[in-house]
Every structure is written in C-alpha cells, then in structure tokens.
Write a protein that holds these residues in place. Structure first.
Motif, mmCIF file in Angstrom:
data_model
loop_
_atom_site.group_PDB
_atom_site.id
_atom_site.type_symbol
_atom_site.label_atom_id
_atom_site.label_comp_id
_atom_site.label_asym_id
_atom_site.label_seq_id
_atom_site.Cartn_x
_atom_site.Cartn_y
_atom_site.Cartn_z
ATOM 1 N N ILE A 117 0.340 -1.338 0.064
ATOM 2 C CA ILE A 117 0.129 -0.175 0.338
ATOM 3 C C ILE A 117 1.118 1.126 0.085
ATOM 4 O O ILE A 117 0.199 2.411 -1.030
ATOM 5 N N ARG A 118 1.654 1.484 1.061
ATOM 6 C CA ARG A 118 2.651 2.460 1.118
ATOM 7 C C ARG A 118 3.633 2.706 -0.790
ATOM 8 O O ARG A 118 3.619 3.926 -0.699
ATOM 9 N N TRP A 120 2.446 1.589 -3.247
ATOM 10 C CA TRP A 120 1.490 2.358 -4.807
ATOM 11 C C TRP A 120 0.581 3.685 -3.997
ATOM 12 O O TRP A 120 0.812 4.679 -5.166
ATOM 13 N N LEU A 121 1.312 3.847 -2.684
ATOM 14 C CA LEU A 121 0.538 5.726 -2.265
ATOM 15 C C LEU A 121 1.882 6.727 -2.959
ATOM 16 O O LEU A 121 1.744 7.549 -3.334
ATOM 17 N N TRP A 148 -3.921 9.987 -1.234
ATOM 18 C CA TRP A 148 -4.426 8.186 -0.888
ATOM 19 C C TRP A 148 -6.082 8.047 -1.119
ATOM 20 O O TRP A 148 -6.301 7.072 -1.664
ATOM 21 N N SER A 151 -5.692 5.693 -4.776
ATOM 22 C CA SER A 151 -4.890 4.669 -4.796
ATOM 23 C C SER A 151 -5.932 3.895 -4.045
ATOM 24 O O SER A 151 -5.727 2.977 -3.785
ATOM 25 N N ALA A 152 -6.029 4.578 -2.945
ATOM 26 C CA ALA A 152 -7.533 3.245 -2.644
ATOM 27 C C ALA A 152 -8.311 3.081 -2.655
ATOM 28 O O ALA A 152 -8.412 1.810 -2.777
ATOM 29 N N THR A 155 -7.337 0.130 -5.270
ATOM 30 C CA THR A 155 -7.368 -0.929 -5.314
ATOM 31 C C THR A 155 -8.870 -1.308 -4.594
ATOM 32 O O THR A 155 -8.949 -2.214 -4.560
ATOM 33 N N ALA B 153 -15.334 1.593 -4.535
ATOM 34 C CA ALA B 153 -14.218 2.957 -4.097
ATOM 35 C C ALA B 153 -13.481 3.441 -2.064
ATOM 36 O O ALA B 153 -12.960 3.243 -1.724
ATOM 37 N N GLY B 156 -11.990 0.041 -0.523
ATOM 38 C CA GLY B 156 -10.923 0.301 -1.165
ATOM 39 C C GLY B 156 -10.782 1.502 -0.352
ATOM 40 O O GLY B 156 -9.397 1.277 0.544
ATOM 41 N N VAL B 157 -11.100 2.224 0.594
ATOM 42 C CA VAL B 157 -10.748 3.251 1.504
ATOM 43 C C VAL B 157 -10.902 1.852 2.685
ATOM 44 O O VAL B 157 -10.165 2.999 3.575
ATOM 45 N N TYR B 160 -7.821 0.678 3.586
ATOM 46 C CA TYR B 160 -6.606 1.445 3.760
ATOM 47 C C TYR B 160 -6.220 1.779 4.681
ATOM 48 O O TYR B 160 -4.858 1.690 5.504
ATOM 49 N N LEU B 164 -3.747 0.752 7.320
ATOM 50 C CA LEU B 164 -3.116 1.914 7.758
ATOM 51 C C LEU B 164 -3.145 2.455 8.952
ATOM 52 O O LEU B 164 -1.889 3.308 9.748
ATOM 53 N N ARG B 173 -11.685 10.331 5.528
ATOM 54 C CA ARG B 173 -11.027 9.235 4.397
ATOM 55 C C ARG B 173 -12.397 9.098 3.863
ATOM 56 O O ARG B 173 -12.704 9.621 2.495
#
Lengths: 228, 228
Positions: A117-118, A120-121, A148, A151-152, A155, B153, B156-157, B160, B164, B173
């Motif tokens: 994740i980091r 890609w972020l 943020w 990329s989130a 994913t 999305a 995904g949030v 993440y 994190l 977020r």
C-alpha cells in the motif's frame, strides 16, 4: 554466463512461487510445491530465498518491478497509464496477481499489506505532485489527500473486480474510476486531453515491460525493490 | 417473554462470534471460544446457529442490520449518509468490523465476499437511481457504473484505513472520497448543498440504530437479512 543463469533461476522460482501463492494463499503454500513447479534444486531455491517469507517478499517485490513507465508530458496521463498498466498486469501476470493476494489476504495482510500500500501510495503521490508543479491540478487540490483517495479507490476496484468477475472487467472499471475521480483534480484544459481508454492498457503495460527488460534490471516504481 | 429472551441470547452469541472472528479470522475461530465468551449453553448456541458457517453468516447479516436510515429529501445526501454511517459503525461496532474481515479475508472472501459486495452495491445503485429520478444527477451519468465505482472505492478506502491506521481515519477518508467522486455525478445546485462532514457520521449512525431498535426488528438496507 553464471550471473545470467542465476537471474533465470531466480525468475523460475518467483514464477513458481507466484502461482502457488496465487492458488493456495500464503499459509497453505509449501516450499516443496514451489520446488516441484520451478524444477530447480533445493540448494538453488534456498540460495535465492532462505524461507517462505523471503519467497513471498520476492513475489511482492515483483508487483511493481519488471515494469518501467516512460515519463509522459502530462503527469495526469502518467497517473492514468500507471493505473491502467497495473490493471492489465494484475489480470495477465501471475506474479502481480499473487502479490495482490498476499498483501490483501486475511492472515498476511498485516505483514505484507502495509508495504504494498505504501509503495503504491508513494508512487501516486509523486506523480500527482509533479502534475501540480506543472499546473495540471485545480488550485484547491490537497495532493497527499488526493493520492490517498486515488490509490485506495484503485485497490477497492481491484477487490470488487476480483470478487465479482475474476478480474475480467478490471481494466474497464479502472477507466470508469479515473473518469469519476479526475474531474475533481484536473484543470479543464488537461482533463479534456487525457486518454482514458481500456485499449491503452495492454499497450502501456507491454511497452513498460519491454523498457524494463532493456534496462536489464527490474526497476519498478522509482527503482523500489523488495519490502524491507 | 420467551421470544424476548431468544432475541437477547441470539444477540449475545452474535456479539461473541463477532469478537472472535474479528480477532482470529474465520479459519482459526472455534465455536468453543464463542461459547465461552457468550456465556450461553451449547444447546442455545446450536439452536440459533447450527455451524460455524451459520455463525459467520449471522455476523455478516448484522453488517447492514440494526441500522435504518430515515429517507432524506436529497438522495445524494442519503448516499453520503449511508457511507458515513457505515464508516462510523465499522469503527465502533465489532459486529460490523468482523463482517468486513470475513468478507474481505483471503480464505472466506470467495464465499462471503460476493454477498456483502452485492448488498452494498445494490443499496448504492438503488439510492443513485432515486437521485437520478429526482434530477440530482448530471445527464451523462450511467447509474450502474457509478454505483459500482462508488461502492468499490468505498471498500478500498476501508481496506487502506484499516491497514494504515486501524480505521482511525476511516470517517475522514470516506468524506475525502465523496468530495472526489460527487462532482462527477451531481448537478451543481445539489452538489453545493451536500453536507460531507466527519462530525455527521456518529449522528447519522446513532439515529439509524435508534430507529432500528424502535422498529423492533433489525431491518438493514432495504430489509436485507443474512446471506442466502
């Protein structure tokens, strides 16, 4: 010659490990099965990867390696191309899809997820920052926050496409995501010229893999290697 | 009285199961540990949930249950409120966070993930369709596609934020996500009036839980129950 053979052996092992991790997940994967599929000696495998964990890290390192994106004039186009190429490679390259499974998996997500994740972020933030420097972003954009979210959300699209269609529609869904997100960050003149097209994904991915092969070393996003 | 006790027992078991699944994941969870934490008899547990799988399905059913959103005048505000309330509840209700772990987990994701994703996707599509009917959406919006992007999305949030920050920043977020996505679907007059504010999340979640409790039954999104 010797070095060339070592590179080829490492490649064989990583491909075998990727297919085993992709099918079984981290916990159920065994080094014995990787050995059998790679067709290399136990000594060769342990020389390159002393443990199952090292194998998994090797596979994860490949997620962004073996691919170099040539710089684009528009940095937002570069962001789109990064997202399209990763989508294409995640569909078609076991070493990339195995990485996604390792880093989003239930048991190992806590260990491997953060690094992926980091990476890609950071790559997303770097290219958005360049876009800002050359005036492609709307004035109110907070680059760290947008990186943020981009990329989130990428994913999440991967998780949905994987679960609902076996990644069949991943490239198209990534295009739809960019079409939803970019109007809130791009200045109109740049937005109107961005090419967000599923047909572009294979093209960009293959070009990037060719560039990486020519460079000799797998370079990845900003030369990132395996997780520390 | 008898029925009331049965409801309370079911509640105790689900809360215990949620905390066990949340901590250990599906594979490692045992019915013995759920029994110990719930403090109910084996007979009571098996009466409500004949297997570990049934327990997991019960927990998943709770992800959207126990919460009823009062209809909003603006359907896009309703979409925002759904996303905010789920974010708040995923942070603060073990039964909701356990569901996320079960449905996005490596091993059971294939079994439980599809149901959760489809439920969230359908709810998003329904409210976006209502928004379209009352003229809140831009003319070019493809409702099915936008619903897919919004809910993927959102997920995904969640992934993440979970990885994190242990979901510490989830509500903020989710707000940032809505701020990025809504300009590409909302007509300007509606967009300008939407309230996208982290402070709203707790308020909406607690209001929705109170409404569900008053209704007697956990109703969930459109009365959805456990997965089939």
């Amino acid at each position: 010659m010797r070095q060339e053979r070592a590179v080829r052996t490492r490649r064989l092992i990583l491909d075998a490990a990727a297919s085993v991790f992709d099918e079984r997940g981290y916990e159920a994967a065994t080094i014995g099965e990787v050995l059998a599929r790679a067709g290399v000696t136990k000594g060769a495998l342990y020389f390159h990867f002393p443990s199952k964990r090292a194998l998994a890290e090797g596979v994860l390192g490949e997620q962004f390696a073996g691919f170099v994106l040539a710089p684009r004039v528009s940095k937002l186009q570069e962001l789109v191309d990064m997202g399209l190429a990763l989508a294409y490679r995640m569909r078609c390259r076991p070493v990339v899809s195995a990485s996604a499974r390792l880093s989003l998996g239930q048991e190992m997500g806590a260990v491997f997820g953060t690094w992926t994740i980091r990476t890609w972020l950071d790559a997303t933030e770097r290219v958005l920052r360049e876009a800002q420097e050359q005036g492609e972003l709307l004035p109110q954009v907070d680059v760290a926050e947008s990186a943020w979210v981009f990329s989130a959300a990428w994913t999440g699209v991967q998780v949905y496409s994987h679960t609902l269609s076996g990644r069949e529609d991943l490239v198209e869904r990534v295009c739809a995501l960019f079409e939803h997100l970019l109007p809130s960050v791009a200045v109109p003149a740049v937005l109107g010229r961005l090419v967000i097209d599923p047909a572009r994904a294979a093209e960009v991915a293959l070009e990037g893999e060719r560039l990486a092969a020519e460079a000799g070393e797998p370079a990845g996003l900003d030369g990132v290697g395996a997780p520390a």
